[in-house]
Design a protein around this motif. Structure first.
Motif, short mmCIF file in Angstrom:
data_model
loop_
_atom_site.label_atom_id
_atom_site.label_comp_id
_atom_site.label_asym_id
_atom_site.label_seq_id
_atom_site.Cartn_x
_atom_site.Cartn_y
_atom_site.Cartn_z
N GLY B 38 -12.60 17.19 25.73
CA GLY B 38 -12.65 18.14 24.76
C GLY B 38 -11.20 18.83 24.28
O GLY B 38 -10.64 19.05 25.26
N VAL B 39 -11.05 19.37 23.21
CA VAL B 39 -9.79 19.96 22.73
C VAL B 39 -9.58 21.25 23.61
O VAL B 39 -8.42 21.48 24.11
CB VAL B 39 -9.79 20.46 21.25
N LEU B 40 -10.54 22.08 23.76
CA LEU B 40 -10.04 23.36 24.44
C LEU B 40 -9.91 22.87 26.00
O LEU B 40 -8.78 23.52 26.58
CB LEU B 40 -11.55 24.14 24.72
N GLY B 310 -12.29 38.84 12.76
CA GLY B 310 -12.82 37.86 11.52
C GLY B 310 -12.54 36.52 11.87
O GLY B 310 -12.13 36.27 13.13
N ALA B 311 -12.47 35.57 11.12
CA ALA B 311 -12.38 34.10 11.33
C ALA B 311 -11.13 33.70 11.30
O ALA B 311 -10.18 34.39 11.00
CB ALA B 311 -13.14 33.36 10.17
N PRO B 312 -10.90 32.61 12.00
CA PRO B 312 -9.34 31.94 12.09
C PRO B 312 -9.02 31.85 10.63
O PRO B 312 -9.89 31.31 9.90
CB PRO B 312 -9.57 30.64 12.97
N ARG B 314 -6.75 29.42 8.32
CA ARG B 314 -6.27 28.06 8.58
C ARG B 314 -5.25 27.76 7.48
O ARG B 314 -4.78 28.61 6.70
CB ARG B 314 -7.38 27.27 8.51
N PRO B 335 -7.78 29.06 16.31
CA PRO B 335 -7.98 29.89 17.30
C PRO B 335 -7.04 29.69 18.37
O PRO B 335 -6.70 28.24 18.52
CB PRO B 335 -9.38 29.57 17.64
N PRO B 337 -6.58 28.96 22.03
CA PRO B 337 -7.28 28.85 23.31
C PRO B 337 -6.68 29.53 24.44
O PRO B 337 -7.59 30.16 25.32
CB PRO B 337 -7.14 27.28 23.52
N ARG B 364 -12.19 32.69 3.27
CA ARG B 364 -13.33 32.61 2.30
C ARG B 364 -13.84 33.66 1.62
O ARG B 364 -14.94 34.40 1.59
CB ARG B 364 -14.72 32.29 3.42
N ARG B 366 -12.66 36.61 1.84
CA ARG B 366 -12.82 37.93 2.62
C ARG B 366 -11.41 38.36 3.14
O ARG B 366 -10.55 37.69 3.54
CB ARG B 366 -13.77 37.97 3.69
#
Lengths: 121, 386
Positions: B38-40, B310-312, B314, B335, B337, B364, B366
């Motif tokens: 996985g990516v992380l 809040g959210a990443p 992009r 994000p 890592p 989104r 916000r």
């Protein structure tokens, strides 16, 4: 448990539906690092965004399979988004929704039908 | 015809399938986006140990004088004069064995691509340049270079070979098991090695911010060398997902996202790649714009952002100033890592580019607070030898 072709599961308790994503969906997403949940009181229609799950690579919407009002959100996921990978079909429920139209459930798959659907992918 | 019918495969494609990679189309190739780790985990392994990346989709090649004089310095000057009018860098000034990051420019000073250009180490291999361009742009880049050199030099593509990157703090000791002298290379130098009668080109370079190498491998030995490297317990395969999060943390721009034909190297924060000598010599494409931006500042500049809550944010997310007015856009983000919070790159007016400037990112719908921070987000750990 009921399943959708978008890899969501729904567990019914009376007219309360608990909604999450399946093991398959969690596997496809990869490591979940951020979860955005609906606010309690939000009224959903099928296809509305119920939650957003984000991996390192991308943000993915979880669309509501049903109509109804959100009566609870799993706030524990906000601080522990990895729960979505660790326990997608149990601990990592996203929201509980008071069903507006129980008939919407009848069109969904049961587990054997969902397993067969996965085999067909 | 669907996109997948046109996908090319690298020499290492069977190795990715054997390792259980999830494949995705990228730059016209079917590439591993992640392996079962996985990516992380792949990201962290690269920062802690060594990650092995297949970057054979990129465009390595050689530009070689058709009629070298035999005088090494004259031949290097001659081959440099053929490519310099296309790019921003000082190639004539390269020392033997040196590799340089540079930019292919259009007539208005926008970036056609970013690329590496190297001068061979040995006197008997002068009059030749090692060139590595990006995957999605390589056909056009190679056509431009071949046309500019027509009749005087020949461009030989090497993208039928394997190009791998071995990145991370263990890279030096891992590669020394196959090529002991590779440990002597300094950051941004390269040389040829022979193995089983064929030539390898090994550079101390990469796009993760870590120490490491990029290795051009003859196709017949590609799977063997990949497997030898993977067999080392310090090495794990790393896909394009972590390649992107690593280069984002390293503050390195990705062509097609953080740079394109409208973006000048000055705007992209790559003024260092516009060589002093080239600014003065009159054959620099887009010279007027580049000179103006260098002396008066560009209209926009690439900055690093930390998303504070809040959210990443992009690619495509709007950037707003403290009053809410939109001032730019995120060109890469997600994000981090290594850091545990979201980071992003984007373009803002220079007046809002100082480290510490409070901005907002719109995700989104916000508004979320963000702050301009220095890049790289995660310090580079390049190894420079005396």
């Amino acid at each position: 448990m009921h399943f959708t072709k978008d890899h969501e599961w729904i567990e019914l308790d009376g007219d309360i539906a608990t909604v999450g994503i399946t093991n398959y969906a969690a596997e496809q997403l990869g490591d979940v690092v951020f979860v955005e949940l609906p606010e309690v009181g939000k009224v959903l229609k099928p296809g509305d965004s119920l939650a957003v799950v984000e991996s390192v690579k991308a943000a993915s919407d979880v669309y509501s399979p049903i109509s109804g009002e959100v009566i609870a959100a799993n706030d524990g996921l906000t601080g522990n988004p990895e729960t979505v990978n660790q326990s997608p079909e149990k601990l990592a429920w996203f929201a509980r929704v008071k069903l507006a139209d129980p008939a919407e459930i009848t069109g969904l798959m049961d587990r054997p039908a969902y397993e067969a659907f996965l085999q067909s992918l | 015809m669907s996109e997948s019918d046109l996908l090319r495969m690298t020499v290492l494609h069977p190795a990715h399938l054997a390792l259980g990679a999830r494949m995705t189309p990228f730059g016209g190739y079917d590439m591993p986006v992640q392996y079962p780790d996985g990516v992380l985990a792949e990201h962290r392994w690269t920062r802690d140990q060594a990650g092995l990346f297949d970057v054979s989709h990129m465009g390595p090649g050689f530009l070689t004088l058709n009629a070298p004089s035999g005088d090494p310095d004259a031949d290097h000057a001659a081959i440099s004069a053929l490519i310099e009018p296309l790019i921003s860098g000082d190639i004539a000034g390269l020392k033997p064995g040196q590799l340089r990051y540079t930019v292919l420019l259009n007539e208005t000073g926008g970036m056609i691509d970013d690329l590496m250009v190297g001068r061979p180490r040995l006197p008997d291999r002068q009059g030749r340049l090692y060139i590595v361009v990006n995957a999605g742009t390589k056909d056009n880049d190679f056509a431009l270079i071949a046309a500019a050199a027509e009749g005087r030099a020949t461009l030989t593509r090497a993208d039928d070979r394997a190009l791998v990157a071995l990145q991370g703090p263990a890279a030096e000791s891992v590669l020394a098991t196959l090529f002991p002298e590779a440990a002597d290379l300094s950051f941004m130098t390269f040389r040829r090695f022979d193995r089983k009668g064929e030539g390898f080109v090994i550079s101390r370079s990469g796009y993760s911010g870590e120490d490491g190498y990029e290795i051009l491998i003859p196709s017949a030995q590609a799977l063997e060398v990949w497997d030898l490297l993977i067999a080392d317990t310090r090495v794990r395969p790393v896909g394009l997902g972590a390649r992107d999060s690593l280069r984002l943390e390293a503050g390195l721009p990705l062509y097609g996202h953080d740079a394109d034909e409208t973006v000048s190297p000055v705007e992209a924060g790559l003024a260092f790649a516009v060589a002093k000598r080239r600014r003065a010599c009159g054959d620099l494409r887009g010279a007027e714009r580049l000179a103006r931006e260098l002396s008066h500042g560009p209209a926009r500049i690439r900055v690093g952002l930390r998303v504070l809550s809040g959210a990443p944010a992009r690619e495509g997310a709007e950037i707003a100033d403290a009053t809410g007015a939109v001032v730019g856009r995120v060109t890469s983000g997600g994000p981090s890592p290594s850091l545990g919070f979201p980071i992003a790159m984007g373009f803002v007016p220079p007046s809002l580019s100082a480290v510490g400037t409070s901005l907002q990112v719109i995700v989104r719908g916000r508004s979320q607070p963000a702050e301009v921070v220095a890049m790289p987000f995660v310090p580079h750990r390049y190894v420079r030898k005396a």
